[in-house]
Design a protein around this motif. Structure first.
Motif, mmCIF file in Angstrom:
data_model
loop_
_atom_site.group_PDB
_atom_site.id
_atom_site.type_symbol
_atom_site.label_atom_id
_atom_site.label_comp_id
_atom_site.label_asym_id
_atom_site.label_seq_id
_atom_site.Cartn_x
_atom_site.Cartn_y
_atom_site.Cartn_z
ATOM 1 N N SER A 172 -4.139 7.242 -1.678
ATOM 2 C CA SER A 172 -5.309 6.734 -1.616
ATOM 3 C C SER A 172 -6.282 6.754 -2.636
ATOM 4 O O SER A 172 -7.539 6.100 -2.569
ATOM 5 C CB SER A 172 -6.045 7.491 -0.385
ATOM 6 N N ASN A 222 -9.187 -0.264 -0.402
ATOM 7 C CA ASN A 222 -10.560 -0.003 -0.543
ATOM 8 C C ASN A 222 -11.096 -0.497 -2.098
ATOM 9 O O ASN A 222 -10.400 -0.083 -2.889
ATOM 10 C CB ASN A 222 -10.871 1.098 -0.183
ATOM 11 N N THR A 223 -12.002 -0.832 -2.257
ATOM 12 C CA THR A 223 -12.899 -0.881 -3.471
ATOM 13 C C THR A 223 -13.673 0.602 -3.832
ATOM 14 O O THR A 223 -14.272 1.042 -2.976
ATOM 15 C CB THR A 223 -13.702 -1.741 -3.556
ATOM 16 N N PHE A 249 -2.901 1.450 3.505
ATOM 17 C CA PHE A 249 -4.228 1.073 4.343
ATOM 18 C C PHE A 249 -4.943 2.275 4.576
ATOM 19 O O PHE A 249 -5.561 2.297 5.608
ATOM 20 C CB PHE A 249 -3.973 0.103 5.372
ATOM 21 N N LYS A 250 -5.065 3.000 3.520
ATOM 22 C CA LYS A 250 -5.547 4.498 4.062
ATOM 23 C C LYS A 250 -6.974 4.426 4.121
ATOM 24 O O LYS A 250 -7.404 5.295 4.774
ATOM 25 C CB LYS A 250 -4.906 5.416 2.881
ATOM 26 N N GLU A 251 -7.848 3.816 3.551
ATOM 27 C CA GLU A 251 -9.163 3.624 3.612
ATOM 28 C C GLU A 251 -9.782 2.161 3.802
ATOM 29 O O GLU A 251 -10.718 1.944 3.369
ATOM 30 C CB GLU A 251 -9.899 4.467 2.693
ATOM 31 N N ILE A 252 -8.914 1.381 4.662
ATOM 32 C CA ILE A 252 -9.084 0.125 4.462
ATOM 33 C C ILE A 252 -10.442 -0.457 4.878
ATOM 34 O O ILE A 252 -11.110 -0.012 5.734
ATOM 35 C CB ILE A 252 -7.971 -0.476 5.625
ATOM 36 N N ILE A 253 -10.852 -1.494 3.890
ATOM 37 C CA ILE A 253 -11.780 -2.268 4.504
ATOM 38 C C ILE A 253 -11.262 -3.468 5.169
ATOM 39 O O ILE A 253 -10.616 -4.443 4.694
ATOM 40 C CB ILE A 253 -12.711 -2.704 3.208
ATOM 41 N N ASN A 288 3.121 -0.654 8.713
ATOM 42 C CA ASN A 288 2.529 0.639 9.101
ATOM 43 C C ASN A 288 1.049 0.598 8.990
ATOM 44 O O ASN A 288 0.481 0.514 7.816
ATOM 45 C CB ASN A 288 3.151 1.793 8.380
ATOM 46 N N SER A 332 -0.920 2.944 10.391
ATOM 47 C CA SER A 332 -1.481 3.860 11.481
ATOM 48 C C SER A 332 -2.606 4.717 10.665
ATOM 49 O O SER A 332 -2.747 6.020 11.094
ATOM 50 C CB SER A 332 -0.185 4.914 11.494
ATOM 51 N N TYR A 333 -3.232 4.316 9.476
ATOM 52 C CA TYR A 333 -4.063 4.837 8.775
ATOM 53 C C TYR A 333 -5.265 3.836 8.794
ATOM 54 O O TYR A 333 -6.266 4.201 8.119
ATOM 55 C CB TYR A 333 -3.680 5.289 7.404
ATOM 56 N N ALA A 334 -5.116 2.986 9.407
ATOM 57 C CA ALA A 334 -6.258 1.712 9.233
ATOM 58 C C ALA A 334 -6.847 1.724 10.867
ATOM 59 O O ALA A 334 -6.321 1.551 11.953
ATOM 60 C CB ALA A 334 -5.434 0.386 9.173
ATOM 61 N N ASN A 335 -8.020 2.182 10.799
ATOM 62 C CA ASN A 335 -8.936 2.066 12.039
ATOM 63 C C ASN A 335 -9.428 0.865 12.266
ATOM 64 O O ASN A 335 -10.633 0.600 11.892
ATOM 65 C CB ASN A 335 -10.316 3.160 11.824
ATOM 66 N N TRP A 365 3.719 0.655 13.438
ATOM 67 C CA TRP A 365 3.005 1.857 13.491
ATOM 68 C C TRP A 365 1.364 1.355 13.675
ATOM 69 O O TRP A 365 0.889 0.840 12.597
ATOM 70 C CB TRP A 365 3.242 2.962 12.407
ATOM 71 N N LEU A 389 -2.895 2.684 14.669
ATOM 72 C CA LEU A 389 -3.741 3.466 15.510
ATOM 73 C C LEU A 389 -4.344 3.018 16.623
ATOM 74 O O LEU A 389 -4.300 1.740 17.179
ATOM 75 C CB LEU A 389 -5.059 3.625 14.674
#
Lengths: 233, 607
Positions: free
Chosen positions: B251, B277-278, B307-311, B329, B331-334, B354, B356
């Motif tokens: 990330s 993310n930027t 996509f750990k801190e996706i915008i 996957n 599964s880290y994208a809210n 996968w 969320l």
């Protein structure tokens, strides 16, 4: 605050217990207003620890305090937290806390409101650990958890008793004078501080990492010593 | 010995045996000495065994007779150790001489959820010592839930000059120091994968440690390594790794940096996108890279993760590959259902998804419509709590079962569920091999009928004839175990928590499930008499875990006494001397060919 590097007005040298005598944010209520007791109550020396869940046995993966569902008034009050339930690995919880950061500019990886993972190193121990400070409501709970975490590797008098002594004003000087261990932490400004000086909440917000060092090193932490701390960090 | 779905595909390349029988020809016919039957047999065996790659087949072959045992031992090149304490390293290196690939699993799975105190064991060092002496030609190492130190990595790099693949899953104990050593010294490394592994930040730039020339890297996976990366060095590394097919970033890699990497590696088949993310504020006028074209250039990209801190606004960049993706996957994208829909509706080839639970039942509906080929679904909770409203429910499960008929594996976290939905899935998805349902509120019944969830899980074991792995939750009585014992004839792995009424529950399982290999149970009212019901079966199991149940120390001792080939560990949960407790905190038993492990810490008592 026994600030090593600086000298701030509201941080005069004081030997009181954290929060006692109005150090900083006295009376500040905890962020999760979900029935958690206020800050002052939890720092009382006669700690009533019965709301800590079964064994602070390990570090990162304990559950947050459940937020009561506002809809169902018939639901029982918050269940006691249970270790390892639901069975979600720490990696998922770790990163999810960052999702709540809306500002993409902030590099702070632990900025989310729900978790505050910091590394803990103990002088002489062959490994580092990570703890989630938000899992604890008081210094006492943190010390208990740290003692258990490093219990298999004892460094002199760093058992839970040793760390508990740290909170006891009269033994504090002895500790600092002796070779017993002293918990220190690096705050957001990069300064190395003694754990226990500021109110718990402030500590959780500002602590970046924790180092438990020998008391003799901690005395009058001079800039040079601080550099050594940082390098070994 | 079940096939864990995460186990990588170890190639069969058995070392060809150089032992060939020389027929002493020459001279006239009367001098012809025909090879002895034994030698012929061995010759045949060694050449036939060359083609045997499945360890189950090899195990069977080795049991035929001594010469088959010997021949098999000489020709086996891959080793799978399902429990690092079930056999001593010395015994293994004595028997197998030509090992090129080894997989070792250590801690029990519940250690992932803090149920095992740290320093319990599973130290790679013990195995490393034996292997370094015997397996100089080792090429592949796969470790799961093992403790590995930096020093271990150094020894590994020095001892195995031909090392090609190093994979760590759920491991811990080393840091970027160790990674630097691997990068620097393993000249032939093709695969370096770190999955859900705790890597401490020694503030070492390990990416720069790879040699400067063209590398043979095919897979570099470090998405779980939470340390900053020297991006310029990474970019150069990717540029000089023409064989790179799998790249999973952590990330600390921003989407702009991802772009730069992607345009250098359009041949990628597996990509972990980092933060997506930027890291800096993008000025209005500033040109953003053409992310769409970067994805469009990746004609072979079939597996996307990160996509750990996706915008969420950036998600549309992946449209060009949606049509070819087989694995996604998120599964880290809210993200919400609305944000998911435009993506998922293009993913008609998707087999693995996968996500969320933020996508909600509505998002799952979109999945069920678009992904007719779906085989594996995992839905993780954004909030892993017990008393919150959850966005997914029985509605999502039902709709998935109706749309994705080929489903084989499901992991589903939710706050509420009904028997009806589970029963429907059992009928709609007969190919299910793995069914793991986690109703996060403990003891929670069917939220419509108020009944226990027995019938739902019962239907799963009854209707899904291929089921080998099951995890149960919610309010459950002994009846569900009766069903499992009755129908779960192929069941190998079972996870149980906060369920059952009495010893009968566990008895049903142990008496009814002949293939049961891995049984992990926590917080159930199962006691000693249930424990004894499994005496006939424990030798056939890989392990059984019982924590916070009602077994006593005496009960455990009795089991240990009756089954000398079993190691019975009683693990204290970290409290100080807790002699007053009637029940043991944790009992962990497993078969072992050798004496109990010498490295047990003081909170583990081996009976």
């Amino acid at each position: 605050m026994r600030s090593i590097m600086g000298d701030y007005e509201e941080t005069e040298l004081r030997l009181g217990l954290p929060g006692a005598g109005g150090g900083g944010n006295e009376g500040e209520t905890s962020r999760n207003s979900s029935g958690k007791r206020g800050f002052l109550e939890t720092v009382d020396l006669n700690l009533n620890l019965n709301n800590s869940s079964d064994g602070n046995q390990v570090e990162d993966m304990k559950q947050k305090n459940p937020i009561p569902a506002s809809t169902d008034s018939a639901k029982p009050p918050n269940k006691a937290q249970v270790v390892g339930w639901p069975p979600v690995r720490s990696f998922r919880k770790n990163v999810l806390s960052v999702q709540k950061n809306t500002t993409a500019t902030d590099d702070n990886k632990s900025g989310g409101s729900s978790m505050a993972f910091v590394k803990v190193c103990v002088d002489g121990a062959p490994y580092l650990r990570k703890v989630d400070l938000k899992m604890y409501q008081s210094y006492q709970q943190l010390y208990d958890a740290l003692s258990k975490m490093f219990s298999s590797f004892t460094i002199g008098n760093c058992g839970s008793q040793g760390l508990k002594d740290f909170m006891n004003e009269s033994k504090l000087i002895d500790l600092l004078n002796g070779s017993d261990c002293v918990p220190t932490y690096e705050d957001k400004d990069g300064d190395w501080m003694l754990v226990g000086d500021v109110p718990w909440e402030m500590f959780v917000d500002s602590c970046k990492r924790i180092r438990i060092m020998k008391g003799s090193e901690a005395i009058g932490l001079a800039p040079r010593t601080v550099e050594r701390c940082k390098n070994r960090g | 010995m079940s096939e864990d779905e995460e186990l990588p595909d170890l190639d069969g390349g058995a070392a060809r045996s150089i032992n060939s029988t020389a027929v002493s020809g020459g001279g006239g016919d009367q001098n012809y000495v025909s090879p002895s039957p034994d030698q012929v047999l061995e010759n045949v065996l060694e050449n036939v065994l060359y083609f045997l790659t499945s360890r189950h087949d090899r195990n069977a072959a080795s049991l035929v007779c001594k010469s088959w045992f010997r021949a098999e031992a000489l020709t086996r090149s891959e080793l799978f150790i399902g429990n690092c304490y079930s056999v001593s390293p010395g015994r293994v290196t004595n028997r197998f001489k030509q090992i090129k690939a080894i997989a070792i699993k250590g801690k029990p799975r519940f250690s992932d959820f803090s149920l095992l105190p740290p320093d319990w064991g599973a130290h790679f060092a013990n195995w490393l010592r034996a292997m370094a002496a015997s397996y100089r030609a080792l090429e592949k190492v796969y470790l799961k839930r093992m403790c590995v130190t930096d020093e271990d990595l150094a020894i590994t790099a020095h001892s195995f000059p031909f090392l090609k693949e190093l994979v760590f899953v759920c491991c811990e104990g080393f840091g970027t120091d160790g990674l630097a050593i691997i990068a620097r010294e393993c000249r032939h490394i093709r695969v370096l994968e770190l999955v859900d592994t705790d890597v401490t930040d020694d503030e070492v730039d390990w990416i720069s440690c790879f040699p400067d020339n063209v590398t043979c890297l095919e897979s570099l996976i470090f998405d779980c390594v939470e340390t900053p990366i020297n991006f310029e060095a990474l970019e150069r590394l990717v540029a000089r790794s023409p064989s790179l097919k799998k790249l999973r970033l952590n990330s600390y890699i921003s989407i702009r940096q991802l772009y730069r990497l992607m345009i250098r590696a359009p041949q990628l088949t597996h990509l972990g996108t980092g933060s997506f993310n930027t890291s800096e504020i993008v000025a209005q006028s500033e040109q953003e890279p053409d992310y769409l074209s970067a994805f469009a250039a990746c004609k072979s990209l079939i597996c996307l993760s990160g996509f750990k801190e996706i915008i969420p606004e950036y998600l549309s960049a992946i449209y060009p590959v949606c049509g070819i993706l087989t694995s996604l996957n998120l599964s880290y994208a809210n993200i919400s259902a609305e944000q998911l829909k435009p993506v998922i509706r293009q993913c008609h080839k998707l087999q693995t998804f996968w996500a969320l639970d933020s996508i909600g039942d509505e998002g799952l509906q979109a999945v069920s419509v678009a992904c007719k080929d779906l085989r594996e679904l995992r839905v993780f909770p954004v909030e892993a709590l017990e008393d919150v409203e959850g966005p997914v429910s029985e509605v999502g499960l039902l709709t998935i079962s109706e749309g994705c008929r080929k489903l084989q594996s499901i992991l589903y976290f939710c706050q509420r569920m009904t028997n009806a939905a589970v029963i429907a899935m059992s009928k709609n998805c007969p190919d299910l091999v793995v069914f793991r349902l986690c109703i996060m509120g403990r003891h929670r019944p069917d939220h419509v009928t108020g009944e226990p969830m027995d019938e739902g899980f019962g239907a799963i074991v009854e209707n899904c004839k291929k089921l080998t792995r099951l995890a149960v939750s919610g309010l459950l009585t002994d009846r569900v175990f009766k069903y499992i014992g009755q129908y779960g004839k192929l069941l190998r792995t079972l996870s149980v928590a906060f369920a059952g009424d009495s010893d009968l529950g566990l008895k049903y399982l142990l008496e009814g499930c002949p293939k049961l290999q891995k049984l992990e149970i926590r917080d159930c009212p199962f006691g000693d008499s249930a424990l004894f019901a499994g005496l006939h079966h424990y030798y056939d199991m890989r392990f059984m875990w019982l924590s916070s149940c009602k077994v006593t120390r005496q009960g455990c001792e009795e089991v240990a006494r009756q089954l000398p080939g079993l190691v019975v560990e009683v693990i204290a949960s970290g409290e100080e001397e807790n002699e007053t407790n009637e029940y043991v905190d944790t009992m962990y038993l497993y078969r072992s060919l050798d004496r109990p492990r010498p490295d047990a810490p003081r909170f583990v008592h081996i009976l």
